[in-house]
Scaffold this motif. Structure first.
Motif, short mmCIF file in Angstrom:
data_model
loop_
_atom_site.label_atom_id
_atom_site.label_comp_id
_atom_site.label_asym_id
_atom_site.label_seq_id
_atom_site.Cartn_x
_atom_site.Cartn_y
_atom_site.Cartn_z
N LEU A 237 56.35 38.10 37.14
CA LEU A 237 55.40 37.54 36.18
C LEU A 237 54.10 38.35 36.18
O LEU A 237 53.51 38.60 35.12
CB LEU A 237 55.13 36.07 36.51
N SER A 238 53.64 38.76 37.37
CA SER A 238 52.41 39.55 37.45
C SER A 238 52.55 40.86 36.70
O SER A 238 51.65 41.27 35.95
CB SER A 238 52.06 39.80 38.92
N LYS A 239 53.70 41.54 36.87
CA LYS A 239 53.93 42.80 36.15
C LYS A 239 54.02 42.56 34.65
O LYS A 239 53.49 43.34 33.84
CB LYS A 239 55.20 43.47 36.65
N ALA A 240 54.71 41.47 34.25
CA ALA A 240 54.84 41.18 32.82
C ALA A 240 53.49 40.90 32.19
O ALA A 240 53.22 41.30 31.05
CB ALA A 240 55.80 40.00 32.62
N ASN A 241 52.61 40.22 32.92
CA ASN A 241 51.26 39.96 32.40
C ASN A 241 50.47 41.25 32.24
O ASN A 241 49.72 41.43 31.26
CB ASN A 241 50.52 38.98 33.32
N ASP A 242 50.61 42.16 33.23
CA ASP A 242 49.93 43.47 33.11
C ASP A 242 50.44 44.23 31.91
O ASP A 242 49.65 44.85 31.14
CB ASP A 242 50.14 44.28 34.40
N ASP A 243 51.75 44.23 31.71
CA ASP A 243 52.32 44.95 30.56
C ASP A 243 51.83 44.35 29.25
O ASP A 243 51.52 45.06 28.29
CB ASP A 243 53.86 44.89 30.61
#
Length: 363
Positions: free
Chosen positions: A115-121
């Motif tokens: 989820l953290s990576k998806a939010n950054d993307d």
């Protein structure tokens, strides 16, 4: 020579014999007067005490069952021991549930990282889509992935909470304070959530209840007493001492099959003299009957359809009187019927009596 018939000689002889058998005083035969003892019908102020049989019941009963399936590793109580709410009772092998909790926590950590990576993307694509470096479709794809992973994180958190709850259920605690009974499952056995038999049963003995039923005819008096204030009752177990309590429940329905109403008394029972399952004699005071018509209780006889007494009339003959017993107290019955104060009622010798039979009153 003339001959006389024998019948002419026998008739005078029979007359003489009959006269001799009947006696010279000319009294008619019959049964002798029945000996009886009597007591006068009296009016008196009599305490109206209702005596019935009651049954003792724990004020709370809980059958303890496991909420997870596993092997019993520890027993934390002795049979017959008093426990308090929250005290540990048994311990179930926690290792499978500890492993499940670690697994759920790992899945949660993984979904949180995704989820953290998806939010950054999503944030990066949001800046690039404004300058035309990425398409609107690519940005929306990252937003969709972030939303899906957020839902996954929420689901994994719930799974972790559920696994932690199952682990806590490995220690079975007392749901109420009371006395534990016999242990139904020994250490080393597997227990399941679907088992019908509880591991152990806990009864709350203080306070404790006494359930009993009374005829519905007493209901108006009981309700009036309760409106006036607290109603005390007493219960006496067989071979035990008298215990005092309060009337706390009048059931909301009369039993149409028996014509009785169910009542309940509450007793502190701090000395544990009352025990669940005991039968006790309950005494319920219902006030005082003023100047009530009374007879000795042993004077009242009970037939198939009615109760009755025998009186001794002025001519010393038995008189039958139907009566209705309202209540009894210390060998005295309060009655209604065709009686009057001062009537002589038979208390001994009724078995030989019949209406109109001559009686002999003994001192």
């Amino acid at each position: 020579m003339r001959h006389f018939p024998y019948s002419c000689l026998l008739l005078p002889l029979l007359a003489v014999l009959l006269t001799a058998c009947s006696g010279d005083d000319g009294k008619t035969g019959g049964p002798p007067p029945a000996p009886v003892h009597v007591r006068p019908v009296a009016r008196a102020d009599v305490p109206r005490l209702l005596h019935v049989v009651g049954n003792v019941k724990a004020s709370a009963t809980v059958g303890v069952k496991p909420r997870v399936t596993g092997e019993i590793q520890e027993i934390h109580f002795r049979e017959g021991q008093d426990v308090r709410e929250g005290d540990p009772l048994i311990g179930i092998d926690p290792r499978p549930f500890e492993a499940a909790l670690r697994e759920k926590r790992g899945l949660l950590a993984k979904s949180q990282a995704q989820l953290s990576k998806a939010n950054d993307d999503m944030r990066r694509y949001g800046k690039l889509v404004g300058g035309g470096y990425v398409s609107r479709e690519a940005y929306e794809q990252t937003a969709t992935e972030a939303a899906a992973l957020k839902a996954t994180v929420q689901s994994d958190k719930a799974a972790v909470e559920s696994a932690a709850l199952d682990l806590s259920y490995c220690t079975v605690t007392a749901p109420i304070s009371g006395r534990v009974g016999a242990l139904n499952v020994d250490k080393g056995n597997m227990v399941k959530t679907t088992d019908d038999t509880p591991v152990v049963t806990i009864d709350t003995l203080s306070p404790i209840y006494v359930n009993f039923s009374v005829p519905e005819a007493h209901l108006p008096v009981i309700l009036e007493r309760m409106r006036q204030g607290k109603v005390s009752i007493r219960a006496t177990p067989t071979g035990g001492t008298v215990e005092s309590g309060l009337l706390t429940l009048v059931d909301n329905t009369v039993d149409t099959r028996t014509g009785t109403i169910r009542l309940r008394g509450t007793f502190e029972n701090s000395d544990r003299r009352l025990w669940p399952g005991q039968f006790v004699e309950v005494e319920l005071p219902l006030g005082v009957a003023r100047q009530a018509l009374t007879v000795p209780s042993r004077a009242v006889q009970f037939g198939r359809e009615e109760s009755y007494v025998y009186l001794v009339g002025k001519d010393d003959r038995a008189v039958y009187r139907k009566v209705k017993v309202l209540f009894e107290h210390q060998g005295v019955s309060v009655v209604e019927g065709e009686l009057a104060e001062g009537d002589r009622v038979v208390v001994d010798g009724q078995v030989r009596l019949a209406p109109g039979l001559a009686v002999q009153v003994l001192e």
